[in-house]
Design an enzyme around this catalytic site. Structure first.
Site, short mmCIF file in Angstrom:
data_model
loop_
_atom_site.label_atom_id
_atom_site.label_comp_id
_atom_site.label_asym_id
_atom_site.label_seq_id
_atom_site.Cartn_x
_atom_site.Cartn_y
_atom_site.Cartn_z
NE ARG A 49 55.11 -8.14 -10.33
CZ ARG A 49 54.98 -8.58 -9.09
NH1 ARG A 49 53.79 -8.77 -8.59
NH2 ARG A 49 56.03 -8.82 -8.34
NE ARG B 124 82.87 22.21 29.84
CZ ARG B 124 84.20 22.18 29.81
NH1 ARG B 124 84.83 21.17 29.26
NH2 ARG B 124 84.91 23.16 30.35
CG ASP B 125 85.74 21.48 33.37
OD1 ASP B 125 86.18 20.50 32.75
OD2 ASP B 125 86.49 22.33 33.89
CD GLN C 197 85.86 18.15 29.25
OE1 GLN C 197 84.88 18.68 28.72
NE2 GLN C 197 87.08 18.60 29.06
CG HIS D 234 90.21 21.44 36.96
ND1 HIS D 234 89.37 20.49 36.43
CD2 HIS D 234 90.23 22.46 36.05
CE1 HIS D 234 88.90 20.89 35.26
NE2 HIS D 234 89.42 22.10 35.00
#
Length: 863
Positions: free
Chosen positions: A7, A254-255, A258, A456
């Site tokens: 304004r 990673r694995d 996991q 595993h």
């Protein structure tokens, strides 16, 4: 002089700065009867008025330029002003903690900058605005900065319609608010806990993990990545085949996590030791760092970008091969995707750091493995490691499905498809020592590419399997550093290095340093205790249920979420029965998830296998089970059991070929543009192709991840202890946002909840007090919440801003014309009249006069 404000109006302060004349004081004296030339005013003539340089004034308001400068309201959580030579502030009663209500002026402060030139004044003003910090409400500061940086304005050539004719002024870059968002996240964890942590042990004590020392100034020793760059994939494969010593792939990043910790390991804990490990152990063949479940868990539970994790680890370990797990036509997802999406994913994974693509299919289906191998060869300079998933027992004389001959033929198919390396993926740890020696010996006589063995240690005998495989001349084995080895993870790296000491195939490692890294991971592991599988020792039951190691640790929290934790033994028993009735499938993600989902479904509903076979046509099965039997995951060895497929699918026709053939290719240009349009709002960075790939693989997970990012920012820098368990009063932590930008955060106190169920959490941030209002989700609050307007329905008219509904101009049943005035809202000393969007009849007036309304509250409904 020039004033900058939406304004535009004359401002006496600017005049004072450039002339040195206090206009307001002069006006008061004039009103008192004094002349300009009197001693009190001292303007003796027009020549007495001199201008010195240029001044620019900005009014900082709580107005939103993107919403027609509508006022914004709320509590100011942070308030810091800019200052310096040539900067004048005229502020009101604004401070941290003040509540901006709808009934006062929206201006927070006026900033005036002066300099010898207009350009200089603009530069000073921009610097002052950059130093300002206003959090908790929207402001016009970014809009002001756009004006100040505009060449037309800086030349002083603006006209009355300047703002109207310069729409780019509204291309506003939102403030990042990183510190505020981080405090809000920490506050939420402190008050409500991390939603992924179901149980907390209040007596748990953590040891601060010590990162092994390494020479940060030394260059990286040459490793396998350097060798791949030098030789190329074909010659590298030949080099590996000729190697005498045994090579090790480290799965710790990673694995290993996991399989032990439900994939919850955070990037921060990986990054801390990545650089040192790469410098200390260039002898390592590869680091498995990406793929598999880590991709979606990064987004789903850790609120991290998986691509950013990859880039971070690539930078930290430039000399060692980085390896990922790729689910063939399923990429890193749980379903089939268009071929060109898989191809682009492979290309981007290579560009962002992956060297070895371990490619498998959950059914050992070459029609899924083959195209992925081709993508690697065509789109990357990396290594395609074609994998065959091992199940059953080749020494079992009763074996009639997964025999030695079956695996030998599959290995030849993988080699013929163009793989550089053959992987044996023993995901449940079913490959026994003597079977390993026979399998490796036979494979060595049939294929010419090197062999990489993965297993595993669920049964606790897999180190013996590796020793027998080494005797049979396997080339590479997967191991995990001691602190994250054993059980459902891989065999112990440290122990195997010692086992091979003084042996002909020894690969010498610094065992003392290796043990230091093992200790680090042992201590880090304590932070993740809520995600432990609960398995205390190796178990021979794995030979019965055949649950993959990577799935075992995830099954337990899944069972707990279904209220079946105390029936976990029933689930493992049912897993074996489901596997048998499904045709003895190869159980690896995503097929293993199918068996697990069905087992939990049957146990939770107290359905036996016999009842399933008898009454299955009246049951509703998990989507993963229907997808499996439809053929979305490919075709299993020997085909589907027809009777079971009929029960599950009923009259639905299954695929008999590649499911990818039934999917339309991705139109990357078109869909990327749509993706950006949907998700870039609120982001502090530009979305790229990797974000798009994440979205296409996991649409809902990505959408939730983006919402979390917009709300809380990047949380991956928060220390792991505080990410999962919050902070204690008096606790102080250090968070590095960027290089050179560090936050020192201390928790001061937490208040009791107010009437809205909110607690105030007070911090010190770099020595300054900061607060966050956090809703306590355990407290039920009875609060009137008005119905919101449906923005797609023009017959519903809502409040465009917060304020008081001062006047209702129509009655129920009135017939109104389009644009007829309906009601008035008072806010910020202004009345805003709201008109009808369409002509019609007033069906209902939802709120009465004097009601306090929020933005988008429904006021008038028409018919």
């Amino acid at each position: 002089f020039i004033e900058v404000n939406p304004r535009i109006q004359v401002e006496h302060t600017v005049t004072e700065v450039v002339t040195g004349i206090d206009i307001v004081k002069s006006q008061i004296f004039i009103a008192g009867g004094y002349k300009l030339s009197d001693q009190q005013i001292k303007i003796y003539s027009q020549d007495s008025i001199k201008t010195n340089g240029f001044a620019v004034q900005c009014r900082v308001t709580t107005e939103n330029p993107k919403n027609d400068f509508k006022p914004d309201y709320g509590t100011i959580t942070t308030y810091r002003t800019g200052s310096g030579f040539g900067i004048r502030l005229d502020g009101g009663s604004v401070y941290q903690g003040v509540t901006i209500s709808p009934f006062f002026d929206s201006m927070l402060t006026k900033i005036t900058a002066n300099s010898r030139t207009l350009d200089g004044a603009c530069r000073k003003m921009r610097r002052a605005l950059a130093e300002f910090r206003v959090r908790g409400v929207k402001t016009n500061m970014a809009f002001l900065d756009n004006i100040l940086s505009d060449p037309t304005f800086r030349k002083g050539k603006v006209t009355v319609n300047y703002i109207k004719n310069t729409p780019e002024l509204f291309d506003i870059k939102e403030p990042r608010n990183r510190a505020t968002k981080m405090l809000n996240f920490l506050g939420d964890v402190i008050v409500n806990g991390n939603p992924d942590v179901k149980e907390i042990n209040p007596n748990k004590k953590f040891v601060h993990p010590q990162v092994p020392k390494f020479d940060k100034k030394n260059n990286y020793p040459k490793g396998t990545k350097d060798l791949l760059t030098e030789l190329g994939p074909e010659e590298f494969s030949k080099w590996l085949s000729k190697e005498k010593k045994i090579h090790y792939t480290d799965t710790t990043m990673r694995d290993a996590h996991q399989s032990l910790l439900a994939t919850r390991m955070r990037t921060q804990d990986l990054e801390k030791v990545a650089r040192g490990f790469a410098k200390d152990f260039p002898e390592v063949f590869s680091m498995e760092v990406w793929g598999g479940a880590t991709f979606d868990v990064c987004m789903r539970f850790l609120n991290e970008n998986p691509w950013e994790r990859l880039r971070i680890l690539r930078e930290a370990m430039p000399n060692i091969l980085l390896q990922m797990l790729l689910r063939g036509s399923n990429a890193v997802g749980y379903t089939a995707y268009p071929d060109n999406l898989i191809e682009r994913f492979v290309a981007e994974a290579w560009e962002n750091g992956i060297d070895i693509f371990r490619i498998f299919d959950s059914q050992n289906w070459m029609k899924s493995i083959g195209p992925a191998i081709e993508h690697v060869r065509k789109q990357t300079g990396g290594l395609a490691e074609g994998s065959m998933c091992y199940t059953g027992d080749i020494l079992d004389p009763k074996a009639d499905k997964y025999t030695l001959e079956y695996y030998l033929q599959l290995a030849k198919d993988i080699e013929n498809a163009g793989a550089h390396i053959l992987a044996i993926k023993d995901m449940a740890g079913l490959l026994k020592p003597y079977a390993a020696k026979e399998l490796i010996t036979a494979l060595k006589s049939e294929v010419d590419i090197p062999i990489h063995l993965h297993t595993h240690d669920t049964s606790s005998v897999q180190s013996a399997t590796y020793l027998k495989a080494i005797e049979a001349n396997v080339d590479v084995i997967d191991v995990a550093l001691g602190g994250l080895s054993g059980l459902t993870s891989q065999p112990n790296f440290n122990s195997l290095v010692e086992s091979m000491r003084y042996q002909p195939r020894e690969n010498k490692m610094d065992i003392e340093k290796l043990n230091e890294y093992s200790t680090y991971w042992s201590d880090v592991r304590e932070y993740y205790y809520p995600f432990e599988s609960g398995l205390k020792s190796g178990t021979a039951e794995v030979y019965k249920h055949e649950i993959p190691g990577g799935q075992y640790s995830n099954l337990i929290p899944q069972a707990a979420s279904l209220g079946l934790r105390d029936r976990f033994t029933e689930i493992t028993d049912m897993y074996a029965k489901v596997n048998e009735v499904f045709g003895n499938v190869i159980k690896v993600t995503p097929s293993s998830k199918v068996v697990g989902d069905m087992a939990q479904y049957l146990v939770s509903n107290n359905i036996s296998i016999a009842e399933f076979l008898e009454k299955g046509d009246s049951l509703s099965f998990p989507e993963s089970v229907k997808s499996f039997f439809k053929g979305d995951l490919g075709q299993p060895v020997g085909g589907f059991p027809k009777d079971v497929q009929k029960i599950v699918l009923r009259d639905e026709k299954p695929y008999t070929d590649r499911p990818n053939k039934h999917l339309e290719p991705i139109d990357f240009d078109k869909e990327m543009a749509e993706f950006k349009k949907e998700f870039e709002t609120g982001m502090d960075r530009e979305l790229d192709i990797t974000d798009f790939l994440s979205y296409k693989l996991y649409p809902k997970v990505f959408a939730d991840f983006q919402k979390h990012y917009i709300k809380y920012g990047k949380v991956m820098q928060i220390p792991t202890k505080n990410f999962f368990y919050g902070m204690e009063p008096g606790e102080e932590i250090i968070v590095e946002l960027d290089k050179g930008k560090t936050l020192l955060i201390e928790l001061i106190s937490i208040t009791e909840a107010d009437e809205d169920g909110e607690k105030s959490v007070f911090f010190k941030l770099n020595g300054q007090s900061r607060g966050a209002k956090i809703k306590d989700n355990t407290i039920a609050v009875d609060k009137v919440v008005h119905k919101k307007v449906d923005k797609d329905n023009p017959k519903e008219v809502g409040a465009p801003l917060q304020g008081s509904l001062s006047t209702i101009l129509v009655n129920e049943g009135d017939i109104v014309e389009k644009n007829q005035e309906l009601f008035v809202i008072e806010a910020m000393k202004m009345g805003t009249t709201i008109s009808a969007n369409v002509a019609g009849k007033v069906k209902k007036i939802h709120l009465g006069e004097s009601t306090m309304v929020q933005s988008d509250d429904l006021v008038v409904e028409m018919e």
